[in-house]
Write an enzyme that holds these catalytic residues in place. Structure first.
Site, PDB file in Angstrom:
ATOM      1  N   TYR A 191      35.716  62.397  76.435  1.00 15.54           N
ATOM      2  CA  TYR A 191      34.457  61.715  76.786  1.00 15.54           C
ATOM      3  C   TYR A 191      33.787  62.342  78.003  1.00 15.54           C
ATOM      4  O   TYR A 191      32.756  61.869  78.469  1.00 15.54           O
ATOM      5  CB  TYR A 191      34.688  60.207  77.010  1.00 15.54           C
ATOM      6  N   ASP A 219      46.443  53.651  72.983  1.00 15.08           N
ATOM      7  CA  ASP A 219      45.480  54.696  72.595  1.00 15.08           C
ATOM      8  C   ASP A 219      45.255  54.740  71.075  1.00 15.08           C
ATOM      9  O   ASP A 219      44.119  54.790  70.602  1.00 15.08           O
ATOM     10  CB  ASP A 219      45.971  56.084  73.059  1.00 15.08           C
ATOM     11  N   THR A 267      51.283  74.776  70.522  1.00 20.68           N
ATOM     12  CA  THR A 267      52.744  74.921  70.539  1.00 20.68           C
ATOM     13  C   THR A 267      53.286  74.233  69.290  1.00 20.68           C
ATOM     14  O   THR A 267      53.388  72.999  69.229  1.00 20.68           O
ATOM     15  CB  THR A 267      53.332  74.268  71.809  1.00 20.68           C
ATOM     16  N   LYS A 315      52.248  59.111  82.039  1.00 18.31           N
ATOM     17  CA  LYS A 315      52.594  58.219  80.918  1.00 18.31           C
ATOM     18  C   LYS A 315      54.090  58.230  80.583  1.00 18.31           C
ATOM     19  O   LYS A 315      54.660  57.195  80.261  1.00 18.31           O
ATOM     20  CB  LYS A 315      51.769  58.580  79.682  1.00 18.31           C
TER      21      LYS A 315
HETATM   22  P1  NAP Z   1      48.324  66.110  77.051  1.00 17.00           P
HETATM   23  O1  NAP Z   1      49.447  65.191  76.770  1.00 17.00           O
HETATM   24  O2  NAP Z   1      48.360  66.988  78.252  1.00 17.00           O
HETATM   25  O3  NAP Z   1      48.110  67.044  75.743  1.00 17.00           O
HETATM   26  C1  NAP Z   1      47.189  68.097  75.755  1.00 17.00           C
HETATM   27  C2  NAP Z   1      47.078  68.720  74.358  1.00 17.00           C
HETATM   28  O4  NAP Z   1      46.045  69.729  74.397  1.00 17.00           O
HETATM   29  C3  NAP Z   1      48.355  69.427  73.889  1.00 17.00           C
HETATM   30  O5  NAP Z   1      48.470  69.272  72.490  1.00 17.00           O
HETATM   31  C4  NAP Z   1      48.069  70.893  74.259  1.00 17.00           C
HETATM   32  O6  NAP Z   1      48.754  71.819  73.457  1.00 17.00           O
HETATM   33  C5  NAP Z   1      46.592  70.970  73.955  1.00 17.00           C
HETATM   34  N1  NAP Z   1      45.923  72.065  74.681  1.00 17.00           N
HETATM   35  C6  NAP Z   1      45.634  72.106  76.011  1.00 17.00           C
HETATM   36  N2  NAP Z   1      45.005  73.273  76.306  1.00 17.00           N
HETATM   37  C7  NAP Z   1      44.911  73.971  75.144  1.00 17.00           C
HETATM   38  C8  NAP Z   1      44.366  75.236  74.810  1.00 17.00           C
HETATM   39  N3  NAP Z   1      43.804  76.024  75.722  1.00 17.00           N
HETATM   40  N4  NAP Z   1      44.418  75.628  73.523  1.00 17.00           N
HETATM   41  C9  NAP Z   1      44.995  74.840  72.571  1.00 17.00           C
HETATM   42  N5  NAP Z   1      45.529  73.619  72.833  1.00 17.00           N
HETATM   43  C10 NAP Z   1      45.488  73.190  74.114  1.00 17.00           C
HETATM   44  O7  NAP Z   1      46.948  65.300  77.182  1.00 17.00           O
HETATM   45  P2  NAP Z   1      46.534  63.893  76.509  1.00 17.00           P
HETATM   46  O8  NAP Z   1      46.868  62.782  77.412  1.00 17.00           O
HETATM   47  O9  NAP Z   1      47.033  63.876  75.114  1.00 17.00           O
HETATM   48  O10 NAP Z   1      44.926  64.031  76.541  1.00 17.00           O
HETATM   49  C11 NAP Z   1      44.256  64.982  75.738  1.00 17.00           C
HETATM   50  C12 NAP Z   1      42.744  64.765  75.834  1.00 17.00           C
HETATM   51  O11 NAP Z   1      42.422  63.466  75.348  1.00 17.00           O
HETATM   52  C13 NAP Z   1      42.211  64.825  77.274  1.00 17.00           C
HETATM   53  O12 NAP Z   1      40.958  65.463  77.216  1.00 17.00           O
HETATM   54  C14 NAP Z   1      42.022  63.352  77.647  1.00 17.00           C
HETATM   55  O13 NAP Z   1      40.982  63.140  78.572  1.00 17.00           O
HETATM   56  C15 NAP Z   1      41.645  62.749  76.289  1.00 17.00           C
HETATM   57  N6  NAP Z   1      41.997  61.316  76.171  1.00 17.00           N
HETATM   58  C16 NAP Z   1      41.033  60.448  75.779  1.00 17.00           C
HETATM   59  C17 NAP Z   1      41.321  59.107  75.617  1.00 17.00           C
HETATM   60  C18 NAP Z   1      40.249  58.141  75.192  1.00 17.00           C
HETATM   61  O14 NAP Z   1      40.474  56.922  75.286  1.00 17.00           O
HETATM   62  N7  NAP Z   1      39.109  58.602  74.711  1.00 17.00           N
HETATM   63  C19 NAP Z   1      42.633  58.635  75.843  1.00 17.00           C
HETATM   64  C20 NAP Z   1      43.618  59.555  76.220  1.00 17.00           C
HETATM   65  C21 NAP Z   1      43.292  60.910  76.381  1.00 17.00           C
HETATM   66  P3  NAP Z   1      50.221  72.371  73.873  1.00 17.00           P
HETATM   67  O15 NAP Z   1      51.201  71.315  73.412  1.00 17.00           O
HETATM   68  O16 NAP Z   1      50.337  73.648  73.157  1.00 17.00           O
HETATM   69  O17 NAP Z   1      50.224  72.518  75.369  1.00 17.00           O
END
Ligand code: NAP
Length: 272
Positions: A218, A102, A152, A68
């Protein structure tokens, strides 16, 4: 007219539900287009967007993790949210303009669920790509409070500073300080996603009974967060509804058509 092609890019992306969503919409609205996926690494993304996509007559792209920010760098122009958040999930290749849908998808889904965030206390878990877009749109709905909690802390702080207004930040470890007056909790972390770490759910016991718990994950359809929230009697929603709703906005960018309520119901039946 020559058939147009649309694609989702990311890594991994082969299990994406986007082809099912868009191909349903193309058929429903009689649009002569098809939808494919391309699993790409970051170093291949520029070549794909600038050389292969035009050669393949690809008219629009949806972008998922981890591309992204790269897509935002490669777009010729950005909408205001993408520009502020430096993240793009929809690219119109006919204009080169990048968008982020989103957050709008989450808001549309909440509307379908009958939940209005105005004057509500909202907790967003996470400060990654999805959280950023969601916090950007939620802030505009005039919630009473909006706290971003992230593992973080600095990333949550940076997001809160960028959006301003009623948005504040804290460390995820302090979640229990915010749960007793929370009306809406949205999990935007990847905790609970298939193959990722589970979430510590002890905070749920201090949530007020009328809370709405939304998990944008999901896969699986019912995360441990959603299962436990249902046991506490909270209203819940998984990420399929948001996935469909954010695709509606992207489809509108691609075709000028906004799908309707019946399409959402139909797609929820297909994907569930
Ligand atoms: P991303 O940019 O990689 O962000 C991941 C987030 O999760 C960060 O805030 C990270 O914290 C946190 N995280 C990861 N592992 C963790 C852990 N063990 N403990 C605590 N926090 C943790 O990912 P993203 O694109 O935002 O996506 C996040 C989720 O949303 C994914 O599951 C994705 O499939 C889902 N999603 C769904 C939709 C939808 O349309 N339904 C759309 C987009 C994304 P840190 O900053 O500390 O690393």
């Amino acid at each position: 007219m020559q058939k147009k092609i649309y694609a989702v890019i990311g890594n991994p992306v082969r299990h994406s539900k986007s082809p099912e969503i868009y191909n349903y919409l193309f058929e429903k609205y009689g649009i002569n287009s098809t939808y494919i996926f391309a699993e790409l690494t970051e170093n291949l993304t520029a070549d794909f967007l600038q050389i292969y996509a035009p050669a393949m007559n690809i008219a629009g792209i949806n972008v998922t993790m981890p591309l992204k920010s790269m897509a935002a760098k490669l777009a010729k122009e950005l909408d205001p949210a993408s520009s502020l958040l430096e993240s793009v999930n929809t690219l119109d290749l006919t204009t080169g303009k990048g968008y982020t849908t989103d957050g709008k998808g989450l808001l549309l889904s909440l509307e379908f669920q009958g939940f209005n965030p105005r004057e509500k206390n909202v907790i967003v878990l996470g400060a990654g790509g999805a959280a950023r877009s969601i916090v950007y749109e939620l802030e505009k709905t005039n919630p009473s409070s909006l706290i971003v909690l992230n593992r973080t802390y600095e990333k949550a702080q940076e997001l809160a500073a960028k959006i301003g207004g009623v948005v504040n930040a804290d460390s995820l470890a302090n979640i229990k300080s915010y749960t007793n007056n929370c009306d809406l909790l949205i999990n935007c972390t990847s905790m609970g996603m298939t193959g990722s770490n589970p979430m510590d759910l002890t905070f749920l016991s201090s949530m007020k009974k009328a809370a709405f718990v939304y998990d944008i994950i999901y896969e699986p359809k019912r995360t441990e967060l959603l299962k436990a929230s249902s046991r506490y009697g909270f209203c819940t929603c998984n990420g399929l509804d948001m996935l469909i709703c954010q695709a509606f906005y992207a489809f509108n960018i691609f075709t000028g058509i906004m799908p309707d309520r019946k399409d959402r119901t139909e797609l929820l039946n297909i994907l569930n």
